[in-house]
Design an enzyme around this catalytic site. Structure first.
Site, short mmCIF file in Angstrom:
data_model
loop_
_atom_site.label_atom_id
_atom_site.label_comp_id
_atom_site.label_asym_id
_atom_site.label_seq_id
_atom_site.Cartn_x
_atom_site.Cartn_y
_atom_site.Cartn_z
N GLU A 47 0.01 0.86 9.64
CA GLU A 47 -1.07 1.81 9.44
C GLU A 47 -1.90 1.95 10.72
O GLU A 47 -2.26 0.95 11.35
CB GLU A 47 -1.95 1.33 8.28
CG GLU A 47 -3.12 2.24 7.94
CD GLU A 47 -3.90 1.76 6.72
OE1 GLU A 47 -4.78 2.50 6.27
OE2 GLU A 47 -3.63 0.64 6.23
N LYS A 138 -3.64 10.33 4.75
CA LYS A 138 -4.10 9.51 3.64
C LYS A 138 -5.04 10.32 2.75
O LYS A 138 -6.01 10.91 3.23
CB LYS A 138 -4.82 8.27 4.18
CG LYS A 138 -5.06 7.17 3.16
CD LYS A 138 -5.57 5.90 3.85
CE LYS A 138 -5.65 4.74 2.88
NZ LYS A 138 -6.11 3.50 3.57
N CYS A 172 -1.11 2.30 2.51
CA CYS A 172 -1.92 1.20 1.99
C CYS A 172 -2.30 1.45 0.53
O CYS A 172 -1.43 1.60 -0.32
CB CYS A 172 -3.14 1.00 2.88
SG CYS A 172 -3.85 -0.66 2.79
#
Length: 317
Positions: A47, A138, A172
């Site tokens: 990430e 994201k 995540c």
């Protein structure tokens, strides 16, 4: 596209010097060369590897106030971010082409459409011919991450076709969003990449659950970060001075479609996890459970996914 039954994949566990784009590129090139020598065809980085996950930094924020020092560090983060597409994705393309592999990299992305100042936590997909295949932003930054990054939209729920299967990614804690996972399963993924910053033991249970649920391979890549990767001249360096030397212990892993570990988890050091995947195992694993196929009740449950790009401003003449 004719499918290959086997593919060698790898995940990187490492960290660049925080807010240092050149450091990140040097590490990407080095690991890509190592992976290429080993015959890897798909390489995944953690990430926001470009240019680092600022774990532990407050950036001078308190409820109701910000400091000039925090603004200074955030501006440094902005300077080390990338445009997608842009010169930096071209550079990633050169690395991918040179080593003949699909390159998936977590990156801090600058908004190019409006102010140019908003940042996003993104995944960049690069093909082995150096082409930019897509990106994913994201959808919902977690906790204090919302001070750093804006929210993505449904237009970047990217899945790419490769000779060895369909690949998509969630970043995540997006992987804790059941509907986001369902959308990816419905796109027919065979390999789910999960760049992360979560080094807790419970993250491993998540990886195994998703592999079993989606009957897909899961490739999770985390950073191994220490204080030495943080520039001492950060305005907010004092935020981490009392922390232990290891800021993120890792936990990268490669998991099979029945939840079995193939490689990892790797803790307390950086490294490259390499695995040979039998893609026919995905089909076999769905014999008794296909979450968007025979083990689904669309007459009872339905999911609507908005994949339209979100227009913040509309101009009419």
């Amino acid at each position: 596209m004719k499918k290959h039954a086997h593919v060698r994949v790898a995940v990187v566990q490492a960290a660049p010097v925080l807010f240092d784009k050149e450091s990140a590129f040097e590490r990407i090139a080095s690991y890509a060369q190592e992976a290429g020598r080993l015959g890897v065809k798909l390489l995944v980085f953690p990430e926001v590897f470009l240019s680092g996950y600022p774990r532990g930094l407050t950036l001078g924020t308190r409820v109701g106030s910000r400091t000039s020092e925090g603004r200074s560090d955030w501006a440094r983060y902005w300077e080390s971010s990338i445009d997608i597409p842009g010169e930096d994705t071209d550079r990633l393309g050169e690395i991918a082409k040179e080593n003949g592999l699909y390159l998936i990299v977590g990156a801090v992305e600058r908004d190019q459409e409006f102010s140019g100042s908003t940042l996003y936590n993104s995944i960049v997909y690069i093909g082995p011919e150096g082409e930019l295949l897509g990106k994913h932003r994201k959808l919902l930054p977690t906790g204090a991450e919302r001070l750093l990054w804006g929210q993505g939209d449904g237009s970047t729920l990217t899945v790419i076709d490769t000779p060895f299967g369909r690949i998509g990614g969630l970043i995540c804690w997006e992987n804790y969003m059941p509907l986001a996972r369902t959308a990816m399963y419905a796109k027919g993924i065979d390999i789910l990449v999960t760049p992360t910053a979560d080094a807790r033991d419970t993250w491993q249970a998540t990886l195994q659950h998703i592999a079993c649920e989606g009957r897909c391979y899961v490739l999770s890549s985390n950073q191994y970060a220490t204080k030495s990767s943080y520039p001492a001249d950060l305005a907010c360096y004092s935020d981490i001075e009392q922390d232990s030397d290891v800021l993120c212990r890792g936990g990268s892993a490669i998991v099979g479609p029945l939840g079995e570990y193939i490689e990892g988890p790797l803790y307390d050091g950086e490294g490259l996890l390499v695995a040979d995947l039998d893609m026919s195992h995905v089909t076999r694993s769905r014999f008794d459970f296909d979450v968007v196929g025979h083990y689904n009740r669309p007459d009872v449950f339905q999911l609507v996914v908005n994949e339209k790009k979100r227009d913040i401003v509309r101009f009419h003449s």
